[in-house]
Scaffold this motif. Structure first.
Motif, PDB file in Angstrom:
ATOM      1  N   PRO A  53      68.109   9.763  40.831  1.00  0.00           N
ATOM      2  CA  PRO A  53      67.652  10.933  41.595  1.00  0.00           C
ATOM      3  C   PRO A  53      68.427  12.208  41.264  1.00  0.00           C
ATOM      4  N   GLN A  54      69.740  12.077  41.029  1.00  0.00           N
ATOM      5  CA  GLN A  54      70.539  13.278  40.771  1.00  0.00           C
ATOM      6  C   GLN A  54      70.243  13.897  39.410  1.00  0.00           C
ATOM      7  N   ARG A  55      69.393  13.255  38.618  1.00  0.00           N
ATOM      8  CA  ARG A  55      69.030  13.808  37.316  1.00  0.00           C
ATOM      9  C   ARG A  55      67.620  14.405  37.329  1.00  0.00           C
ATOM     10  N   ALA A 204      77.618  29.127  26.967  1.00  0.00           N
ATOM     11  CA  ALA A 204      76.658  28.166  26.412  1.00  0.00           C
ATOM     12  C   ALA A 204      77.013  26.728  26.772  1.00  0.00           C
ATOM     13  N   GLU A 205      78.305  26.439  26.944  1.00  0.00           N
ATOM     14  CA  GLU A 205      78.703  25.069  27.267  1.00  0.00           C
ATOM     15  C   GLU A 205      78.212  24.643  28.648  1.00  0.00           C
ATOM     16  N   ARG A 206      78.067  25.617  29.567  1.00  0.00           N
ATOM     17  CA  ARG A 206      77.553  25.277  30.896  1.00  0.00           C
ATOM     18  C   ARG A 206      76.044  25.003  30.841  1.00  0.00           C
ATOM     19  N   GLN A 211      71.694  21.042  31.122  1.00  0.00           N
ATOM     20  CA  GLN A 211      70.579  20.416  30.403  1.00  0.00           C
ATOM     21  C   GLN A 211      70.753  18.901  30.365  1.00  0.00           C
ATOM     22  N   ASP A 212      71.997  18.442  30.174  1.00  0.00           N
ATOM     23  CA  ASP A 212      72.264  17.002  30.176  1.00  0.00           C
ATOM     24  C   ASP A 212      72.160  16.422  31.582  1.00  0.00           C
ATOM     25  N   ARG A 213      72.541  17.238  32.564  1.00  0.00           N
ATOM     26  CA  ARG A 213      72.537  16.760  33.952  1.00  0.00           C
ATOM     27  C   ARG A 213      71.119  16.443  34.416  1.00  0.00           C
ATOM     28  N   ARG A 239      66.011  21.022  25.755  1.00  0.00           N
ATOM     29  CA  ARG A 239      66.497  19.966  24.857  1.00  0.00           C
ATOM     30  C   ARG A 239      65.638  18.712  24.914  1.00  0.00           C
ATOM     31  N   HIS A 240      65.229  18.300  26.130  1.00  0.00           N
ATOM     32  CA  HIS A 240      64.473  17.047  26.248  1.00  0.00           C
ATOM     33  C   HIS A 240      62.970  17.260  26.393  1.00  0.00           C
ATOM     34  N   GLY A 241      62.546  18.444  26.803  1.00  0.00           N
ATOM     35  CA  GLY A 241      61.117  18.725  26.917  1.00  0.00           C
ATOM     36  C   GLY A 241      60.424  18.082  28.096  1.00  0.00           C
TER      37      GLY A 241
END
Length: 587
Positions: A53-55, A204-206, A211-213, A239-241
């Protein structure tokens, strides 16, 4: 109905719910079950695709819709979806910025300014430039700035495009507004959408972290997104679409505040390989109503295209009334609704009248009062806009954020302490010279020789009072904090001294405390992580409440604008003032 989907779904709905991944555009006609699809899709992601859920980052149009959707998801899962990010663009951005504010030069305890706060700050900035607020109304200037922010224009760009003296003034104030807000550790509604984009551009690192989160991003009412909102979700999903947007280009009604339906029309170009699903079966209306709606909307040229249908055949015909003027129209509607209620067809609570602007309610209200017909007006003064509520929230704001000058100006003389406008002007000049917030300047008022001794003492007393309140409140829940403020300031007695009206205000104060206690009982502990004290989280929620989020149980016919009616339904609905130049508005 299947084991994986407790909700019954038609083939098109199922196709949207079970889409495995990648960009998805759901073209959802009115009454086609889009909320069901979004709810079922989130549950499907969690139970079938094993997405935590957190993603998941899910955007709804109102806070109320987010709460209802969260409840439905919990029912489907059999447990609360702890950690799920679901809410409006503004609420999710605020939650995000509480974590990231220091990178942007703000404290995580920043205040969210509402329209009144923003206009008051604009007024002070105008006066500092010897510009008359009468000749340059703060509401107008703030509206021009807000419109520029929604179009992602900088102060310089607004100034370059200025074609009137008023816009030139707005550009000048806009340039000063950012630094003034930062000094007050405050953001306005528009900043909540723009600051995340600034963060992604400068850090950019944030962006990579978030995006990964979020593995899946979902957006409801996509046709009503503005440039900043669309850019935000595009960044998160780049990144993931895995971006699922649900909307209806035929229901795009927020262009006047920056929404751009072209985002929906160009989505497939922005995200190649998009899966398009059309939800065309309507579960709300009869075919007669749909035929009328389809016939009108077919005249629109820029649309993706769909034709609504229903299995509900028959039904009453659409009634078209030509009246002499708005009073004649209102009297006919009052008589018609009274007749239907008397015949037992539908109770008043099952009836509504929609119009384009709030000013159109006046003749309707007069006609209903004359006939003794109960009604409730949606979009009138919000609970959180009432004087007594704003007073107490201003105290809370100062406890959370001592740099909040607008909150200080609201409570410095509430209850009355004999501190006049002239004295506050002197204090403001001293604060400017010291480059300190007004509360800190009040703490040093003994050093301001231009102030009378009794005023210096009163100002230092205010600072001392707030210090004591901050120490007493600490990490307490907001209801306890409010009770502490009431007990320490004597605010209830201050209201009681106003007589009958004051007693009504005291009832609202007690309702505020009760609501704050109820808020604390339903908080998601995972959502609270990294977002400040309970008081700070409560203030975020209070700042973002809209009239559409407020439950009002008053009996009677509902009167509201078409914009406020989004997502609601009644057995009997009338559209008032349906005339060229008014509905739709000719501007």
């Amino acid at each position: 109905m299947t084991a994986s989907h407790p909700l019954p779904l038609n083939p098109a709905q199922r196709e949207a719910v079970e889409h495995p991944g990648g960009p998805l555009l759901v073209l959802a006609g009115a009454g086609s079950g889009k909320t069901r699809v979004l709810t079922a899709r989130i549950a499907h992601l969690i139970t079938q695709l094993h997405v935590a859920p957190q993603r998941i980052f899910a955007v709804t149009f109102t806070n109320k819709a987010a709460g209802e959707m969260r409840t439905r998801i919990a029912q489907l899962l059999g447990a609360d979806p702890r950690g799920l990010w679901i809410g409006t663009f503004h609420s999710l951005s605020a939650r995000f910025l509480r974590r990231e504010a220091p990178l942007l030069g703000f404290g995580p305890n920043f205040t969210i300014y509402d329209a009144d706060d923003s206009e008051a700050l604009v007024k002070r900035l105008l006066e500092a430039r010897q510009l008359s607020p009468k000749a340059h109304p703060p509401r107008t200037v703030h509206g021009l700035i807000s419109s520029a922010k929604n179009r992602m224009l900088s102060p310089e760009e607004l100034g370059a495009r200025a074609d009137t003296p008023m816009v030139k003034v707005a550009a000048d104030i806009y340039a000063a507004l950012g630094p003034a807000l930062k000094q007050a550790n405050a953001m306005d509604f528009d900043d909540l959408l723009l600051h995340p984009l600034t963060l992604f551009r400068e850090h950019a690192e944030r962006l990579v972290y978030w995006q990964d989160r979020f593995q899946h991003v979902l957006v409801d009412e996509f046709q009503d997104t503005n440039a900043a909102q669309y850019l935000l979700v595009k960044h998160l999903a780049r990144r993931h679409g895995n971006l699922c947007v649900v909307g209806d280009d035929d229901q795009a009604i927020y262009g006047w505040r920056g929404a751009d339906v072209r985002h929906m029309l160009t989505f497939q170009n922005d995200f190649p390989g998009t899966k398009l699903v059309r939800l065309e079966q309507n579960y709300r209306s009869t075919q007669i109503i749909l035929d009328a709606a389809n016939g009108i909307i077919a005249e629109n040229t820029a649309r993706l295209g769909k034709t609504l249908f229903t299995e509900k055949q028959g039904g009453a015909p659409v009634t078209l009334l030509s009246s002499a003027d708005e009073r004649d129209e209102a009297e006919w509607l009052a008589n018609e609704y009274a007749r239907r209620a008397a015949e037992g067809d539908v109770a008043y609570e099952g009836m509504a009248i929609l119009y384009r602007t709030n000013a159109q309610s006046r003749p309707l209200e007069e006609a209903f009062r004359f006939r003794g017909i109960p009604y409730r007006l949606i979009g009138a003064v919000s609970f959180y806009e009432r004087r007594e509520v704003k007073d107490l929230l201003a105290y809370l704001r100062l406890i959370a954020n001592p740099a909040d000058d607008e909150a200080f100006l609201r409570v410095v003389n509430v209850p009355r302490r004999g501190i006049g406008d002239a004295s506050l002007t002197v204090l403001g000049q001293a604060a400017g010279g010291w480059q300190k917030p007004l509360l800190e300047a009040a703490r040093r008022a003994g050093n301001v020789g231009e102030l009378r001794p009794n005023v210096r003492e009163a100002l230092m007393g205010v600072a001392s009072l707030l210090d004591r309140l901050r120490d007493a409140v600490g990490q307490a829940d907001p209801a306890t904090a409010l009770e502490t403020i009431l007990a320490t300031t004597g605010y209830e007695q201050y209201l009681a001294d106003e007589g009958a009206e004051g007693m009504e205000r005291i009832e609202n104060v007690r309702e505020l405390v009760a609501g704050a206690a109820a808020w604390a009982e339903v908080q998601d502990p995972d959502a609270a992580e990294g977002t400040g004290s309970p008081v700070e989280r409560y203030l975020t929620q209070a700042a973002l409440v809209t009239p559409a989020d407020e439950d009002r149980d008053e009996p009677g016919v509902t009167l509201l604008t078409a914009h406020m009616a989004k997502g609601l339904e009644w057995p009997i609905v009338a559209l008032a003032g349906l005339e060229d130049g008014l509905f739709p508005l000719g501007r």
